[in-house]
Scaffold this active site. Structure first.
Site, short mmCIF file in Angstrom:
data_model
loop_
_atom_site.label_atom_id
_atom_site.label_comp_id
_atom_site.label_asym_id
_atom_site.label_seq_id
_atom_site.Cartn_x
_atom_site.Cartn_y
_atom_site.Cartn_z
N GLY A 32 0.68 -1.19 -0.04
CA GLY A 32 -0.23 0.11 -0.23
C GLY A 32 0.86 1.05 0.03
N CYS A 241 -27.36 -9.29 -16.71
CA CYS A 241 -27.01 -9.12 -17.74
C CYS A 241 -28.12 -9.58 -19.11
CB CYS A 241 -26.12 -9.99 -17.82
SG CYS A 241 -24.42 -9.76 -19.87
N CYS A 244 -26.23 -11.98 -21.52
CA CYS A 244 -25.76 -13.57 -21.11
C CYS A 244 -26.32 -14.06 -19.69
CB CYS A 244 -24.66 -13.74 -20.44
SG CYS A 244 -23.52 -13.05 -19.44
N CYS A 266 -23.02 -7.35 -19.27
CA CYS A 266 -21.62 -7.42 -18.45
C CYS A 266 -20.77 -5.79 -18.77
CB CYS A 266 -21.18 -9.13 -18.81
SG CYS A 266 -22.19 -10.02 -17.97
N CYS A 272 -18.99 -12.52 -20.27
CA CYS A 272 -19.71 -12.99 -20.88
C CYS A 272 -20.07 -13.41 -22.16
CB CYS A 272 -20.34 -11.02 -21.11
SG CYS A 272 -22.09 -11.61 -22.56
#
Lengths: 293, 258
Positions: A32, A241, A244, A266, A272
């Protein structure tokens, strides 16, 4: 053909790669923490992923398989051109399949499919400093990181709740890494924040213009900041979606016409396509009832 | 008041090159006591205040502070992290210009709550409750809690700055001309408020001012500075009613009478 006017493997010269690798190693050692590095000019404008490209160029080898995504999609301008760039300068294999890739360079999204230990996720970061818009002085933000003074980050979240009744920040949602440094996960939607936590894959972040590299090593704690009475929440989508039928994934809204028509699809195009290949069908691709009659 | 002082200042000097900022200042401050530092502009008041509050490193001398555990610590031998922690919990600093002490682009509530969040408060409801409580204590209507200080008048800003400093229950507050730049009636209200808060909370305070009326109203003791030196030091009423040094006599007699 002469060898003279060719590029070194992966565009950068070896000394530059060593310098960047050193910065990456330091970043991994201090999860970080933003490590300054001597960012090079790349053959693309700042904001197009110069940081991510330098990180990728420094870690890529001839055996690697590269996938590049922009907003989750493999076929957008930025993704296509960076992929073509590495095909040209490193002659590496490229793919759009998440599971086949060893290095995935991304802007905005983490693939829906869970990443494994043999994979590295490289983020393109525009502004690495999570405190930037609260405290404009670089000297001061560095001191705040050094002394772990992160009260200001919560001031921002407090303001969100005071004005909107909830934490309205939806992307670049600040996280605390390994219980120490507060980090900006770059412009990824907060939907992806939980995927960073205890990830199997190494995550590297490169900011070219701001000249910073930071990292989240595998199996590292990544906690999104919040309040006890306003806990962190990810976006929820009411629709599935349209192509899909996937549920519980991050969706993009696509406007279809000027009469209010729209679809949700998606954001991860590979996910997808993979689902459709396996026979999943969404609302828009399903044979309509009228047609069947 | 207890037997042990809160702050021990010995031999504090600050030089800007060969120029004197302040020279060889010694005093002690007890809990609950308000000390005024007065003098004309350029006399080194603010330099001294900055040296005491660790905002400026003195050239020589030591400043010792009695921590909550009862031990004295030399402020300039503490780590920066400890000093900064002290500054945002046990101390307050009220700037002359509220814009220096406030975050002008975040709401009043967040301004008051910032110190609480900095020491680890993570409950929005409680932070907000404390913030609105403090706003009402400094006579700011609680329906202004989500407004930015930009939308506040000068007097309100100054009161907000005071609330922001007092929310963590500090024991020592530094004030640099807290009423400077406010009109006279607002000054009077602010002084009244400050006097009440200092009494109620048992705060120790060091107030820098060139306004002798402020010193008279707020402080118990007073130091008069000239050219970086403390030339007279005593109880406020004694110094103002019976000034001994020629400069102090001049200073006191130069107050405009209406």
């Amino acid at each position: 053909m002469t060898d003279l006017a060719t590029y070194n493997f992966a565009y950068l010269d070896e000394q530059t790669k060593r310098m960047i690798r050193r910065a990456i190693l330091k970043a991994i050692a201090i999860p970080g923490y933003q490590v300054p590095f001597a960012s090079r000019e790349m053959p693309m404008p700042y904001g197009w992923g110069t940081g991510g490209v330098q990180v990728t160029a420094s870690i890529i080898g001839p055996e690697d398989v590269l996938k590049v995504i922009d907003q989750g999609a493999d076929d957008t301008t930025n993704a296509v051109s960076i992929r073509a760039f590495f095909q040209k300068v490193a002659n590496v294999a490229v793919t759009t399949h998440t599971s086949d890739a060893t290095i995935i360079q991304t802007r905005h999204r983490i693939p829906e499919q869970k990443l494994g230990e043999n994979q590295v996720l490289v983020y393109q970061v525009p502004i690495p400093e999570p405190l930037r818009f609260l405290e404009p002085r670089e000297t001061e933000t560095r001191k705040m990181h050094a002394l772990e003074e992160y009260g200001l980050m919560h001031v921002k979240l407090y303001e969100d709740i005071a004005h909107n009744g909830r934490i309205s920040k939806t992307y670049a949602y600040p996280v605390k890494v390994d219980g120490r440094y507060v980090m900006d996960p770059s412009p990824t939607p907060k939907f992806d924040n939980p995927k960073m936590h205890m990830s199997d894959a190494l995550q590297l972040f490169g900011a070219g213009r701001e000249k910073r590299i930071y990292a989240v090593p595998p199996y590292t704690e990544v906690v999104s900041l919040d309040f006890e009475d306003y806990p962190f929440e990810i976006q929820k989508f009411e629709q599935d979606c349209a192509l899909c039928g996937a549920h519980g994934v991050y969706l993009d809204e696509v406007v279809l016409d000027d009469k209010g028509g729209r679809m949700f699809v998606c954001s991860d195009t590979d996910h997808c396509e993979d689902r459709r290949e396996h026979g999943h069908v969404g609302e828009m691709l399903a044979p309509s009832k009228e047609a069947a009659e | 008041m207890t037997d042990t002082p809160l702050l021990k200042v010995s031999g504090v000097s600050k030089f800007y090159g060969s120029r004197i900022g302040c020279k060889d200042v010694n005093f002690e401050l007890w809990p609950g006591e308000v000390l005024a530092i007065v003098g004309e502009s350029g006399s080194g008041k603010t330099t001294l205040l900055n040296c005491l509050s660790t905002r400026l490193m003195p050239t020589a001398g030591s400043v010792e502070y009695r921590m909550r555990d009862g031990n004295f610590r030399d402020l300039y031998h503490m780590s920066e992290a400890e000093r900064r922690f002290l500054m945002r919990t046990d101390w307050g600093f009220v700037h002359q210009n509220p814009a220096d002490g406030l975050r002008m682009t975040v709401s009043a509530g967040a301004n008051v709550g910032e110190r609480l969040m900095a020491i680890g408060d993570r409950h929005y409801g409680k932070i907000r409750e404390t913030a609105s409580d403090w706003l009402s204590r400094v006579e700011i209507s609680t329906d202004r809690i989500d407004d930015q200080p930009r939308a506040f008048s000068g007097g309100m800003r100054q009161r907000l700055q005071i609330a922001r400093n007092l929310v963590t229950g500090p024991r020592l507050v530094f004030m640099d001309e807290p009423t400077g730049g406010l009109d006279v009636s607002v000054q009077a209200r602010l002084l009244d408020l400050l006097r009440g808060l200092v009494n109620d909370l048992g705060l120790a305070a060091i107030v820098v001012t060139h306004d002798l009326a402020v010193a008279r109203l707020l402080s118990h003791r007073m130091m008069v500075m000239k050219d970086g030196h403390v030339i007279e030091h005593g109880l406020t009423d004694r110094v103002l009613d019976d000034p001994r040094e020629p400069y102090t006599q001049l200073f006191v007699s130069s107050i405009l009478q209406v």
